[in-house]
Design a protein around this motif. Structure first.
Motif, mmCIF file in Angstrom:
data_model
loop_
_atom_site.group_PDB
_atom_site.id
_atom_site.type_symbol
_atom_site.label_atom_id
_atom_site.label_comp_id
_atom_site.label_asym_id
_atom_site.label_seq_id
_atom_site.Cartn_x
_atom_site.Cartn_y
_atom_site.Cartn_z
ATOM 1 N N GLY A 109 -7.216 2.429 -1.390
ATOM 2 C CA GLY A 109 -6.868 1.496 -0.332
ATOM 3 C C GLY A 109 -8.143 0.902 0.238
ATOM 4 N N MET B 113 1.333 4.177 -2.957
ATOM 5 C CA MET B 113 1.155 5.614 -2.740
ATOM 6 C C MET B 113 2.349 6.414 -3.250
ATOM 7 N N THR C 173 -9.714 5.815 0.640
ATOM 8 C CA THR C 173 -9.752 4.657 1.523
ATOM 9 C C THR C 173 -11.194 4.280 1.848
ATOM 10 N N LYS D 100 -5.366 1.846 6.833
ATOM 11 C CA LYS D 100 -5.566 2.510 5.533
ATOM 12 C C LYS D 100 -5.436 4.034 5.650
ATOM 13 N N THR D 101 -6.205 4.611 6.561
ATOM 14 C CA THR D 101 -6.226 6.070 6.704
ATOM 15 C C THR D 101 -4.958 6.569 7.369
ATOM 16 N N ILE E 267 -6.749 13.154 0.591
ATOM 17 C CA ILE E 267 -7.211 11.873 1.124
ATOM 18 C C ILE E 267 -8.725 11.914 1.265
ATOM 19 N N ALA F 29 -2.057 6.664 5.043
ATOM 20 C CA ALA F 29 -2.251 7.726 4.058
ATOM 21 C C ALA F 29 -1.890 9.075 4.658
ATOM 22 N N ALA G 205 1.075 11.541 3.464
ATOM 23 C CA ALA G 205 0.743 12.932 3.121
ATOM 24 C C ALA G 205 1.657 13.894 3.869
ATOM 25 N N ASP H 87 -11.487 9.705 2.949
ATOM 26 C CA ASP H 87 -11.663 8.611 3.898
ATOM 27 C C ASP H 87 -13.119 8.140 3.906
ATOM 28 N N VAL I 170 -5.458 9.674 -2.357
ATOM 29 C CA VAL I 170 -5.634 8.350 -1.772
ATOM 30 C C VAL I 170 -7.080 8.249 -1.308
ATOM 31 N N ARG J 193 -1.698 14.297 -5.669
ATOM 32 C CA ARG J 193 -1.884 12.855 -5.487
ATOM 33 C C ARG J 193 -3.121 12.647 -4.628
ATOM 34 N N TYR K 153 0.837 -1.204 0.000
ATOM 35 C CA TYR K 153 0.000 0.000 0.000
ATOM 36 C C TYR K 153 0.874 1.258 0.000
#
Length: 331
Positions: free
Chosen positions: A139, A131, A267, A147-148, A239, A151, A155, A241, A265, A263, A127
């Motif tokens: 994720g 990233m 989750t 997961k979070t 991110i 991330a 970050a 979530d 992510v 970028r 994972y």
């Protein structure tokens, strides 16, 4: 006749052995209770005897755990179970068992309190690598797999290395199966309960003072997903979530906010969707639509990657079994 084997292992020095064995030897007792071979410990020595295959499995397990001890990993039943499962699965497939300490040795970030953050499982490592490599990463996995949190770590690391200029953390404001009714206060106070897990992650990684300083300067923004509409986010680490609770329209809106140098992510846990039954999850739909697009990666974590209390793994497995039975009965 089954071939028998006896081996003696020297587990570093007495301090390292004591760390592996745990408080009042609770880790050692846990291994003894779940092993078929006989284990006798004296100081920093462990004598294992029994069937050849079982002895060799335990020998490899202790080797892996000693490597993790030297890495500074907290050895508990969750760590033992993960290492043991890796050993069993690889041996069953007749594959080389990876050196977990070597694979998981990289420090991703050091918090202000000196806490070293590393991936704790090979799934978490994949994972993290995704990233670093992809502009958009999904994720997906159950609760407790990091997961979070990971991330947020990535970050903050990107912000500190100046590869991005800001961090944006978003979450859909969806009640988790219960009606909370009227909430007092202004709009920010109303949505803060939904965003609390994101604040907790930030405070742990950055420290409360630094996190609040970044938020005051709008270098870090924590907001409900609805606040993303109409914006374009350049040079940001974004991110999303709890993405299983986005609608199709919200997911599309979020993904099209991503600008140059950014970028993202996303989750979520597709087994914990709190949307009305007739509403399609944006995460489930994205999983179907976006597979195979260059620059987008889907990383799946499982109960094997759970790094919370060991019972969490058992709970997840029990619900998965129940869900399979439920589907098999045509419900």
């Amino acid at each position: 006749m089954t071939k028998q084997l006896e081996v003696k292992l020297v587990l570093g020095n007495n301090g390292e052995a004591a760390t592996l064995f745990g408080y009042r030897d609770e880790n050692l007792r846990y291994i003894e209770e779940h092993a078929e071979a006989r284990i006798v410990a004296r100081g920093n020595e462990v004598h294992i005897s029994g069937r050849k295959a079982e002895v060799e499995e335990l020998e490899e397990l202790f080797h892996q755990l000693m490597g993790l001890v030297r890495l500074g990993t907290n050895i508990n039943t969750a760590t033992i179970n993960y290492a043991w499962n890796q050993v069993r699965q690889r041996r069953k497939k007749k594959e080389q068992v990876p050196d977990l300490a070597e694979a998981l040795g990289e420090v991703l970030y050091v918090t202000p309190r000196g806490k070293q953050i590393r991936p704790k499982t090979l799934g978490q490592l994949r994972y993290v690598q995704a990233m670093r490599q992809y502009d958009i990463v999904f994720g997906i996995g159950p609760a407790g797999t990091g997961k979070t949190y990971l991330a947020v770590v990535m970050a903050v690391s990107a912000l500190r290395s100046r590869s991005v200029e800001r961090i944006v953390l978003a979450r859909p404001a969806v009640e988790a199966g219960e009606k909370l009714g009227f909430l007092p206060g202004d709009l920010q106070e109303k949505v803060n309960p939904y965003l609390r897990p994101l604040y907790d992650g930030l405070y742990d990684v950055l420290g409360m003072e630094m996190a609040q300083k970044y938020m005051e300067k709008s270098i870090i923004e924590v907001a409900p997903l609805a606040y993303m509409r109409g914006r374009t986010l350049d040079d940001a680490f974004i991110i999303l979530d709890e993405a299983q609770n986005t609608t199709s329209e919200q997911m599309k809106m979020f993904l099209t906010r991503i600008g140059f140098g950014s970028r993202a992510v996303i989750t979520g846990d597709v087994t914990q969707i709190d949307l009305p039954r007739d509403v399609t999850s944006g995460l489930v739909e994205a999983e179907r639509i976006l597979q195979g697009i260059d620059g987008i990666a889907f990383e799946y974590l499982t109960e094997a990657d759970v790094v919370r209390h060991p019972l969490v793994q058992d709970i997840i497995r029990a619900y998965e079994r129940s869900e399979r039975v439920w589907r098999g009965n045509g419900q």
